[in-house]
Design a protein around this motif. Structure first.
Motif, mmCIF file in Angstrom:
data_model
loop_
_atom_site.group_PDB
_atom_site.id
_atom_site.type_symbol
_atom_site.label_atom_id
_atom_site.label_comp_id
_atom_site.label_asym_id
_atom_site.label_seq_id
_atom_site.Cartn_x
_atom_site.Cartn_y
_atom_site.Cartn_z
ATOM 1 N N ARG A 1 -1.233 -21.947 -2.656
ATOM 2 C CA ARG A 1 -2.511 -21.678 -2.002
ATOM 3 C C ARG A 1 -3.587 -21.574 -3.074
ATOM 4 O O ARG A 1 -3.419 -20.896 -4.081
ATOM 5 C CB ARG A 1 -2.432 -20.392 -1.185
ATOM 6 C CG ARG A 1 -3.684 -20.090 -0.371
ATOM 7 C CD ARG A 1 -3.477 -18.875 0.500
ATOM 8 N NE ARG A 1 -2.483 -19.144 1.527
ATOM 9 C CZ ARG A 1 -1.570 -18.272 1.929
ATOM 10 N NH1 ARG A 1 -1.500 -17.068 1.372
ATOM 11 N NH2 ARG A 1 -0.713 -18.584 2.872
ATOM 12 N N SER A 2 -4.686 -22.251 -2.867
ATOM 13 C CA SER A 2 -5.761 -22.253 -3.852
ATOM 14 C C SER A 2 -6.562 -20.963 -3.775
ATOM 15 O O SER A 2 -6.312 -20.100 -2.922
ATOM 16 C CB SER A 2 -6.673 -23.457 -3.611
ATOM 17 O OG SER A 2 -7.390 -23.298 -2.398
ATOM 18 N N SER A 3 -7.552 -20.843 -4.644
ATOM 19 C CA SER A 3 -8.389 -19.641 -4.661
ATOM 20 C C SER A 3 -9.202 -19.504 -3.385
ATOM 21 O O SER A 3 -9.679 -18.413 -3.058
ATOM 22 C CB SER A 3 -9.316 -19.668 -5.881
ATOM 23 O OG SER A 3 -10.124 -20.831 -5.861
ATOM 24 N N ARG A 4 -9.355 -20.601 -2.657
ATOM 25 C CA ARG A 4 -10.082 -20.559 -1.390
ATOM 26 C C ARG A 4 -9.190 -20.167 -0.219
ATOM 27 O O ARG A 4 -9.633 -20.137 0.927
ATOM 28 C CB ARG A 4 -10.718 -21.916 -1.116
ATOM 29 C CG ARG A 4 -11.861 -22.251 -2.067
ATOM 30 C CD ARG A 4 -12.400 -23.643 -1.845
ATOM 31 N NE ARG A 4 -11.430 -24.660 -2.246
ATOM 32 C CZ ARG A 4 -11.649 -25.959 -2.201
ATOM 33 N NH1 ARG A 4 -12.812 -26.406 -1.735
ATOM 34 N NH2 ARG A 4 -10.735 -26.809 -2.595
ATOM 35 N N GLY A 5 -7.907 -19.892 -0.516
ATOM 36 C CA GLY A 5 -6.999 -19.395 0.504
ATOM 37 C C GLY A 5 -6.350 -20.456 1.360
ATOM 38 O O GLY A 5 -5.831 -20.140 2.435
ATOM 39 N N GLU A 6 -6.350 -21.706 0.912
ATOM 40 C CA GLU A 6 -5.736 -22.772 1.697
ATOM 41 C C GLU A 6 -4.942 -23.700 0.786
ATOM 42 O O GLU A 6 -5.203 -23.792 -0.421
ATOM 43 C CB GLU A 6 -6.806 -23.568 2.435
ATOM 44 C CG GLU A 6 -7.840 -24.201 1.523
ATOM 45 C CD GLU A 6 -8.943 -24.916 2.291
ATOM 46 O OE1 GLU A 6 -9.663 -25.717 1.669
ATOM 47 O OE2 GLU A 6 -9.077 -24.671 3.504
ATOM 48 N N VAL A 7 -3.971 -24.380 1.386
ATOM 49 C CA VAL A 7 -3.166 -25.345 0.656
ATOM 50 C C VAL A 7 -3.948 -26.656 0.568
ATOM 51 O O VAL A 7 -4.413 -27.164 1.605
ATOM 52 C CB VAL A 7 -1.820 -25.578 1.357
ATOM 53 C CG1 VAL A 7 -1.016 -26.656 0.635
ATOM 54 C CG2 VAL A 7 -1.019 -24.281 1.413
ATOM 55 N N PRO A 8 -4.137 -27.222 -0.625
ATOM 56 C CA PRO A 8 -4.884 -28.493 -0.731
ATOM 57 C C PRO A 8 -4.249 -29.585 0.117
ATOM 58 O O PRO A 8 -3.029 -29.646 0.282
ATOM 59 C CB PRO A 8 -4.795 -28.824 -2.224
ATOM 60 C CG PRO A 8 -4.583 -27.507 -2.897
ATOM 61 C CD PRO A 8 -3.757 -26.697 -1.941
ATOM 62 N N ALA A 9 -5.092 -30.446 0.671
ATOM 63 C CA ALA A 9 -4.616 -31.477 1.595
ATOM 64 C C ALA A 9 -3.594 -32.397 0.946
ATOM 65 O O ALA A 9 -2.618 -32.810 1.591
ATOM 66 C CB ALA A 9 -5.810 -32.293 2.116
ATOM 67 N N GLU A 10 -3.774 -32.740 -0.354
ATOM 68 C CA GLU A 10 -2.851 -33.675 -0.991
ATOM 69 C C GLU A 10 -1.489 -33.040 -1.280
ATOM 70 O O GLU A 10 -0.523 -33.754 -1.560
ATOM 71 C CB GLU A 10 -3.467 -34.235 -2.279
ATOM 72 C CG GLU A 10 -3.795 -33.199 -3.329
ATOM 73 C CD GLU A 10 -5.231 -32.729 -3.238
ATOM 74 O OE1 GLU A 10 -5.798 -32.397 -4.295
ATOM 75 O OE2 GLU A 10 -5.774 -32.715 -2.117
ATOM 76 N N VAL A 11 -1.409 -31.705 -1.220
ATOM 77 C CA VAL A 11 -0.134 -31.021 -1.471
ATOM 78 C C VAL A 11 0.683 -30.879 -0.185
ATOM 79 O O VAL A 11 1.909 -30.744 -0.228
ATOM 80 C CB VAL A 11 -0.384 -29.640 -2.113
ATOM 81 C CG1 VAL A 11 0.915 -28.888 -2.384
ATOM 82 C CG2 VAL A 11 -1.153 -29.805 -3.424
ATOM 83 N N ARG A 12 0.035 -30.932 0.959
ATOM 84 C CA ARG A 12 0.720 -30.664 2.231
ATOM 85 C C ARG A 12 1.867 -31.624 2.529
ATOM 86 O O ARG A 12 2.920 -31.188 3.011
ATOM 87 C CB ARG A 12 -0.305 -30.676 3.382
ATOM 88 C CG ARG A 12 -1.267 -29.511 3.335
ATOM 89 C CD ARG A 12 -2.377 -29.659 4.358
ATOM 90 N NE ARG A 12 -3.458 -28.707 4.123
ATOM 91 C CZ ARG A 12 -4.659 -28.820 4.628
ATOM 92 N NH1 ARG A 12 -4.962 -29.846 5.413
ATOM 93 N NH2 ARG A 12 -5.586 -27.906 4.363
ATOM 94 N N PRO A 13 1.730 -32.944 2.289
ATOM 95 C CA PRO A 13 2.890 -33.818 2.561
ATOM 96 C C PRO A 13 4.131 -33.418 1.776
ATOM 97 O O PRO A 13 5.258 -33.507 2.303
ATOM 98 C CB PRO A 13 2.389 -35.206 2.130
ATOM 99 C CG PRO A 13 0.910 -35.130 2.239
ATOM 100 C CD PRO A 13 0.548 -33.727 1.877
ATOM 101 N N LEU A 14 3.964 -32.950 0.546
ATOM 102 C CA LEU A 14 5.106 -32.505 -0.242
ATOM 103 C C LEU A 14 5.736 -31.263 0.374
ATOM 104 O O LEU A 14 6.962 -31.182 0.527
ATOM 105 C CB LEU A 14 4.672 -32.220 -1.679
ATOM 106 C CG LEU A 14 5.740 -31.593 -2.590
ATOM 107 C CD1 LEU A 14 6.933 -32.522 -2.746
ATOM 108 C CD2 LEU A 14 5.149 -31.250 -3.950
ATOM 109 N N LEU A 15 4.912 -30.289 0.772
ATOM 110 C CA LEU A 15 5.444 -29.057 1.341
ATOM 111 C C LEU A 15 6.137 -29.318 2.674
ATOM 112 O O LEU A 15 7.187 -28.725 2.971
ATOM 113 C CB LEU A 15 4.326 -28.019 1.515
ATOM 114 C CG LEU A 15 3.533 -27.650 0.252
ATOM 115 C CD1 LEU A 15 2.663 -26.437 0.512
ATOM 116 C CD2 LEU A 15 4.461 -27.394 -0.924
#
Length: 396
Positions: A11-25
């Motif tokens: 989770r980034s400092s803005r409190g959300e998972v970056p969009a480009e990381v979501r397919p991996l997760l």
């Protein structure tokens, strides 16, 4: 639990998972053994730690930002996984790794040599490498050749410093002195030719050192003993047996053995294995062995197992990649099946029975038939008289 842990970790400092990381997760939560992902998350120098730093620093997930993470298995495996999932575009890693390696290699050199070598690398070696990569022919072995060329050229310039010589004032006598002390000729000849074309030095003659004939062979009995081991010894790993059979029967290099996919293996009345553009006929016992490997060739990577494309005959550790040729070569040596004597013996046996043109077309030894001709000569079989004796109407 795994989904929550992954979302927390990345989770980034803005409190959300970056969009480009979501397919991996989303892919990681589908892995059957969640423990393997938890172990991956806890590795201090693994891919998870690298990805975590990129997310914390709010850096875009690109090849360039992964390059900044430096060399290592963790970033390399993370990159392969992201390419496999389509998050990053595919690229030739052998070529891409040369630029950062070059910067590290040049850093400790004196300023004048660093500048000369940088220009030489960019406008001669890397330019040629990019052309080869565009044609799809730039391999890890090609990258190793570029690195060797840079090391040899740097050693030559260091030799000049040790002898208080300048590139601009070199004489043929200086070159002859260097030739008497050093083994490398080809790489330095290419550098001096490049330097002469740019009027940095004179025109010098560096003759080729006579090439040594192959000297690593199996005897005929050893050749058949190793071949029987690969065909019938169940104690050997299956990938070792497959690689050994293709080396001992066809003289194939390991760099070509690792690239076929399961779809390149065809059965029927005349089974074949396609290596590049060359369909190689397989005896029934060899086809059965390769078919066993194809049926059992499950990707090693957890991500690769749930997204199994492409279907490599010899899958590698990284998702979507085939087996590493250097790693497979080391494994072959561990099982007393080194590549050089195995290939040499197989090629000599084939050259005894086949004309050079047939040998080259069948196995793709080289772009021309020059290598096949050399093996035919070593086998002491001259097919020119056979071709001349054929009726004219049968020659074409």
């Amino acid at each position: 639990m795994l989904r929550d842990r992954l979302a927390t970790e990345f989770r980034s400092s803005r409190g959300e998972v970056p969009a480009e990381v979501r397919p991996l997760l989303e892919t990681l939560v589908r892995v059957p053994r969640a423990r393997s992902i938890l172990v991956w998350l806890d590795k201090p120098r693994g891919g998870a730690a690298c990805l975590r730093r990129l997310v914390d620093d709010e850096l875009p997930l690109t090849h360039e930002t992964l390059d900044s993470a430096g060399p290592g298995q963790g970033p390399a495996l993370l990159r392969a996984t992201l390419v496999h999932l389509g998050v990053l575009p595919a690229r030739n890693e052998s070529l891409a790794d040369l630029q950062p390696w070059l910067e590290r290699m040049l850093t400790p050199l004196p300023a004048q040599h660093r500048r000369t070598l940088h220009i030489y690398a960019e406008w001669a070696l890397l330019r040629r490498a990019r052309r080869r990569a565009a044609r799809g022919r730039f391999t890890p072995a090609s990258a190793a050749e570029v690195r060797n060329a840079m090391r040899c050229t740097a050693a030559f310039l260091t030799w000049l410093d040790d002898h208080d010589l300048l590139l601009a004032s070199l004489t043929q006598g200086d070159i002859d002195t260097w030739l008497s002390e050093c083994r490398d000729r080809r790489h330095v000849r290419l550098f001096l030719r490049w330097a002469h074309e740019r009027r940095l030095t004179g025109n010098f003659e560096i003759s080729d050192r006579p090439r040594d004939e192959p000297h690593c062979w199996w005897s005929e009995s050893e050749h058949w003993t190793h071949l029987r081991r690969c065909l019938h010894d169940e104690a050997l790993p299956l990938d070792v047996r497959v690689t050994g059979v293709l080396m001992l029967l066809y003289g194939m290099p390991i760099t070509r053995i690792v690239v076929p996919t399961r779809s390149d293996l065809t059965g029927g009345s005349t089974p074949h294995l396609r290596i590049g553009e060359h369909p190689v006929p397989l005896p029934p016992a060899v086809h059965q062995l390769l078919q066993r490997q194809a049926d059992r060739s499950e990707p090693i990577s957890a991500v690769g197992r749930i997204t199994p494309r492409p279907g490599w005959l010899l899958p590698g550790y990284a998702a979507g990649n085939h087996h590493s040729a250097p790693a497979l070569a080391r494994k072959m040596r561990l099982h007393c099946l080194p590549a050089r004597p195995s290939r040499n013996t197989a090629l000599l046996a084939l050259a005894t029975d086949l004309p050079a043109s047939v040998l080259s077309d069948t196995l793709g030894i080289s772009i021309s038939i020059s290598a096949a001709l050399q093996w035919t000569r070593r086998a002491a079989r001259d097919w020119n008289s056979y071709l001349a004796a054929r009726p004219t109407e049968d020659r074409y």
